[in-house]
Design an enzyme around this catalytic site. Structure first.
Site, PDB file in Angstrom:
ATOM      1  NE  ARG A 279      36.760  39.500  44.433  1.00 51.35           N
ATOM      2  CZ  ARG A 279      37.600  38.597  45.538  1.00 51.35           C
ATOM      3  NH1 ARG A 279      38.944  39.305  45.534  1.00 51.35           N
ATOM      4  NH2 ARG A 279      36.844  38.286  46.495  1.00 51.35           N
TER       5      ARG A 279
ATOM      6  N   GLY B 100      49.328  52.683  31.476  1.00 48.17           N
ATOM      7  CA  GLY B 100      50.476  53.169  31.224  1.00 48.17           C
ATOM      8  C   GLY B 100      51.183  51.939  29.737  1.00 48.17           C
TER       9      GLY B 100
ATOM     10  NE  ARG C 293      40.928  47.375  52.427  1.00 48.44           N
ATOM     11  CZ  ARG C 293      41.373  45.984  52.029  1.00 48.44           C
ATOM     12  NH1 ARG C 293      42.736  46.363  52.801  1.00 48.44           N
ATOM     13  NH2 ARG C 293      41.600  45.580  50.487  1.00 48.44           N
TER      14      ARG C 293
END
Length: 234
Positions: A83, A92, A188
C-alpha cells in the site's frame, strides 16, 4: 466475435525515476548539509551499506521509481497489497478492455505439495496442464463473448466488466519509493541468501524480478547494499 489473445508475459518497464545513490546520502546527512556527490565510490558504498545495515530507512524514501505494468488482474491485486505506493490503473469503467488474457506456459509449477506454511510447488503432469489450459481458454472465450454482448445491448462498461475473469490483463503505472520497493522485493522474491525467505507466487516473482533489474540499474549502490545485508528492507 473479436479474436482474443492469450499471453504469458509479465511486463514491467521503467517509466521514470527520482534521485540516485548520492541523493540517499544527501538525505541522510540533511542536518549537516553534506552530499554524496563528491565522495569516492567506495565511501558512498560504505555509507549506504551502513544505512542499510543499521536500518536507517528514511533516506531511501526520498528516491522513487515509476514502473509501467501490464499484468493479469490476479497479479495486479497482489501488487496493490503493497500500500505504500501510488497506482494509476487503466479503468474498465471508462474504456473497453482489450481481449488479452493470461495463460501460463507449460512448465509453470502448478501443483502444491505440503501443508500450509511449509509447502512448495511442483511442475505437475501433462494432463494437469492440458486440463488447466482447456478450462482457461474456454472460460476466457465465453466470458469475453458475454462481455461484448452486454456492451452491444447497452449495458454500461462499469457493470459489463464484472463478468470477466481475473486472468484478463490490466495496465497502468505504479510509483514506489526505494524503502517500500525493498520491502516488496524481500517478500516477492525467493533468494537463498535472504535473511527471511520469501514464498511468492510464480507470476508476482517474475514481476518483482523485473522491478529489481530496473532498481539495480538506476540505484546500483543501494541495490548492492540491500542484497549484501540479507535483502531486508531498512
Amino acid at each position: 466475435m473479436t479474436d482474443i489473445n492469450f499471453r504469458n508475459d509479465i511486463t514491467i518497464q521503467l517509466d521514470d525515476w527520482m534521485g540516485d545513490d548520492a541523493k540517499v546520502i544527501r538525505m541522510a546527512k540533511a542536518s549537516i548539509k553534506k552530499t554524496g556527490g563528491d565522495m569516492e565510490e567506495a565511501a558512498r558504498m560504505g555509507f549506504i551499506n551502513f544505512l542499510m545495515r543499521e536500518r536507517h530507512g528514511v533516506p531511501f524514501e526520498h528516491c522513487a521509481i515509476t514502473f509501467y505494468f501490464e499484468l493479469p488482474i490476479f497479479v495486479m491485486r497482489q501488487l496493490a497489497k503493497h500500500r505504500i505506493s501510488s497506482i494509476s490503473e487503466a479503468s474498465g469503467r471508462y474504456t473497453e478492455l482489450a481481449p488479452e488474457f493470461y495463460l501460463a506456459q507449460a512448465g509453470r509449477p502448478m501443483v502444491q505439495v505440503g501443508k500450509a506454511g511449509a509447502y512448495q510447488f511442483e511442475r505437475g503432469t501433462y494432463q494437469q496442464f492440458q486440463g488447466y489450459r482447456f478450462a482457461t481458454e474456454a472460460t476466457s472465450k465465453r466470458a469475453w463473448a458475454y462481455y461484448r454482448d452486454l456492451l452491444a445491448e447497452g449495458v454500461a462498461r462499469e457493470l459489463a466488466r464484472s463478468v470477466l475473469p481475473v486472468n484478463i490483463y490490466t495496465s497502468g503505472y505504479v510509483t514506489v519509493n526505494l524503502r517500500s520497493l525493498m520491502n516488496l522485493l524481500s517478500l516477492r522474491t525467493a533468494e537463498e541468501h535472504a535473511v527471511i525467505q520469501g514464498h511468492p507466487q510464480y507470476e508476482i516473482e517474475l514481476m518483482a524480478q523485473e522491478m529489481e533489474r530496473i532498481f539495480a540499474a538506476r540505484f546500483p549502490l543501494t541495490h548492492a547494499a540491500f542484497d549484501r545485508n540479507g535483502r531486508v528492507a531498512p
